[in-house]
Design a protein around this motif. Sequence first.
Motif, PDB file in Angstrom:
ATOM      1  N   ALA A  66     -56.843  -2.824 -77.705  1.00  0.00           N
ATOM      2  CA  ALA A  66     -56.335  -1.916 -76.676  1.00  0.00           C
ATOM      3  C   ALA A  66     -54.906  -2.262 -76.257  1.00  0.00           C
ATOM      4  N   PHE A  67     -54.586  -3.550 -76.210  1.00  0.00           N
ATOM      5  CA  PHE A  67     -53.216  -3.930 -75.873  1.00  0.00           C
ATOM      6  C   PHE A  67     -52.283  -3.725 -77.062  1.00  0.00           C
ATOM      7  N   ALA A  68     -52.792  -3.886 -78.280  1.00  0.00           N
ATOM      8  CA  ALA A  68     -51.966  -3.689 -79.471  1.00  0.00           C
ATOM      9  C   ALA A  68     -51.677  -2.212 -79.728  1.00  0.00           C
ATOM     10  N   VAL A  69     -52.675  -1.360 -79.443  1.00  0.00           N
ATOM     11  CA  VAL A  69     -52.539   0.075 -79.710  1.00  0.00           C
ATOM     12  C   VAL A  69     -53.005   0.841 -78.462  1.00  0.00           C
ATOM     13  N   PRO A  70     -52.243   0.761 -77.380  1.00  0.00           N
ATOM     14  CA  PRO A  70     -52.708   1.338 -76.114  1.00  0.00           C
ATOM     15  C   PRO A  70     -52.927   2.853 -76.141  1.00  0.00           C
ATOM     16  N   ASP A  71     -52.251   3.548 -77.040  1.00  0.00           N
ATOM     17  CA  ASP A  71     -52.404   5.004 -77.112  1.00  0.00           C
ATOM     18  C   ASP A  71     -53.331   5.450 -78.235  1.00  0.00           C
ATOM     19  N   SER A  72     -54.160   4.549 -78.711  1.00  0.00           N
ATOM     20  CA  SER A  72     -55.094   4.884 -79.775  1.00  0.00           C
ATOM     21  C   SER A  72     -56.039   6.009 -79.329  1.00  0.00           C
ATOM     22  N   PRO A  73     -56.370   6.917 -80.236  1.00  0.00           N
ATOM     23  CA  PRO A  73     -57.336   7.962 -79.893  1.00  0.00           C
ATOM     24  C   PRO A  73     -58.719   7.386 -79.537  1.00  0.00           C
ATOM     25  N   LEU A  74     -58.970   6.145 -79.920  1.00  0.00           N
ATOM     26  CA  LEU A  74     -60.251   5.512 -79.598  1.00  0.00           C
ATOM     27  C   LEU A  74     -60.436   5.298 -78.099  1.00  0.00           C
ATOM     28  N   LYS A  75     -59.349   5.253 -77.345  1.00  0.00           N
ATOM     29  CA  LYS A  75     -59.484   4.999 -75.910  1.00  0.00           C
ATOM     30  C   LYS A  75     -60.302   6.085 -75.216  1.00  0.00           C
ATOM     31  N   ALA A  76     -60.300   7.275 -75.761  1.00  0.00           N
ATOM     32  CA  ALA A  76     -61.099   8.361 -75.177  1.00  0.00           C
ATOM     33  C   ALA A  76     -62.592   8.162 -75.418  1.00  0.00           C
ATOM     34  N   TYR A  77     -62.926   7.242 -76.320  1.00  0.00           N
ATOM     35  CA  TYR A  77     -64.329   7.020 -76.671  1.00  0.00           C
ATOM     36  C   TYR A  77     -64.805   5.620 -76.300  1.00  0.00           C
ATOM     37  N   GLY A  78     -64.176   5.034 -75.293  1.00  0.00           N
ATOM     38  CA  GLY A  78     -64.529   3.673 -74.884  1.00  0.00           C
ATOM     39  C   GLY A  78     -65.984   3.520 -74.483  1.00  0.00           C
ATOM     40  N   GLY A  79     -66.499   4.470 -73.727  1.00  0.00           N
ATOM     41  CA  GLY A  79     -67.906   4.405 -73.307  1.00  0.00           C
ATOM     42  C   GLY A  79     -68.856   4.511 -74.481  1.00  0.00           C
ATOM     43  N   ALA A  80     -68.562   5.437 -75.369  1.00  0.00           N
ATOM     44  CA  ALA A  80     -69.416   5.610 -76.546  1.00  0.00           C
ATOM     45  C   ALA A  80     -69.374   4.373 -77.442  1.00  0.00           C
ATOM     46  N   LEU A  81     -68.184   3.818 -77.629  1.00  0.00           N
ATOM     47  CA  LEU A  81     -68.055   2.605 -78.444  1.00  0.00           C
ATOM     48  C   LEU A  81     -68.837   1.446 -77.827  1.00  0.00           C
ATOM     49  N   SER A  82     -68.776   1.336 -76.512  1.00  0.00           N
ATOM     50  CA  SER A  82     -69.494   0.257 -75.823  1.00  0.00           C
ATOM     51  C   SER A  82     -70.995   0.361 -76.053  1.00  0.00           C
ATOM     52  N   PHE A  83     -71.525   1.552 -75.858  1.00  0.00           N
ATOM     53  CA  PHE A  83     -72.965   1.727 -76.073  1.00  0.00           C
ATOM     54  C   PHE A  83     -73.322   1.557 -77.546  1.00  0.00           C
ATOM     55  N   GLY A  84     -72.427   1.966 -78.426  1.00  0.00           N
ATOM     56  CA  GLY A  84     -72.660   1.756 -79.858  1.00  0.00           C
ATOM     57  C   GLY A  84     -72.755   0.271 -80.190  1.00  0.00           C
ATOM     58  N   TRP A  85     -71.860  -0.530 -79.599  1.00  0.00           N
ATOM     59  CA  TRP A  85     -71.889  -1.974 -79.813  1.00  0.00           C
ATOM     60  C   TRP A  85     -73.193  -2.576 -79.297  1.00  0.00           C
ATOM     61  N   LEU A  86     -73.594  -2.158 -78.102  1.00  0.00           N
ATOM     62  CA  LEU A  86     -74.855  -2.660 -77.549  1.00  0.00           C
ATOM     63  C   LEU A  86     -76.031  -2.268 -78.444  1.00  0.00           C
ATOM     64  N   ALA A  87     -75.994  -1.058 -78.979  1.00  0.00           N
ATOM     65  CA  ALA A  87     -77.065  -0.609 -79.877  1.00  0.00           C
ATOM     66  C   ALA A  87     -77.105  -1.468 -81.137  1.00  0.00           C
ATOM     67  N   VAL A  88     -75.942  -1.716 -81.717  1.00  0.00           N
ATOM     68  CA  VAL A  88     -75.881  -2.554 -82.924  1.00  0.00           C
ATOM     69  C   VAL A  88     -76.413  -3.952 -82.622  1.00  0.00           C
ATOM     70  N   THR A  89     -76.031  -4.490 -81.482  1.00  0.00           N
ATOM     71  CA  THR A  89     -76.519  -5.817 -81.085  1.00  0.00           C
ATOM     72  C   THR A  89     -78.039  -5.812 -80.967  1.00  0.00           C
TER      73      THR A  89
END
Length: 184
Positions: A66-89
Amino acid sequence: MNYLRGFVPWIAFAAISAVGWQWGALAALVIGVWLLVDSRRSGVAADALILETSTVVYFAALTAFAFAVPDSPLKAYGGALSFGWLAVTAWGTLAVRRPFTLGIARRSTPQEFWHTPQFLRVNTVITTAWATSFALTGAAVAACEAAHTGALATSGCQVVGFVVPAVFTNRYPKIVQARLGVTR
């Protein structure tokens, strides 16, 4: 409900990300490291800290990105990515036949039950509930984020994604204990 403490970094990320996703990730990383260190110092076994360890790994990577690429399109999907990580775990712990809830459950269950098939089964079912909830919530949050439904809808999905399995986790062992005639 001690296990809910491990979700504080995720909640902080969701709240602080409104200011900037990199700051939300950094706050979650700091809180996650603090909780992990505090728990280990308090004598909590490593197997009871699988989610906390996974949280630190995730937020370390996300903070750097996030600090390296602060304007990444992924920032709009932070919540989804978080839950995805928890699911994978969670699914990963099931795949290796060590449900992440085992270590947590051992903290409040007498040792004579730890090696019973019922104990493993209860924790497998509970971990499956969490894994399923994380996956479904991640998909729902991704849909909300893609459709730009707003923070209220996204937050609502996230809250449900934590509350439903938390309630299940609280009730399911009691149901099984009653069925087996176990009293504590």
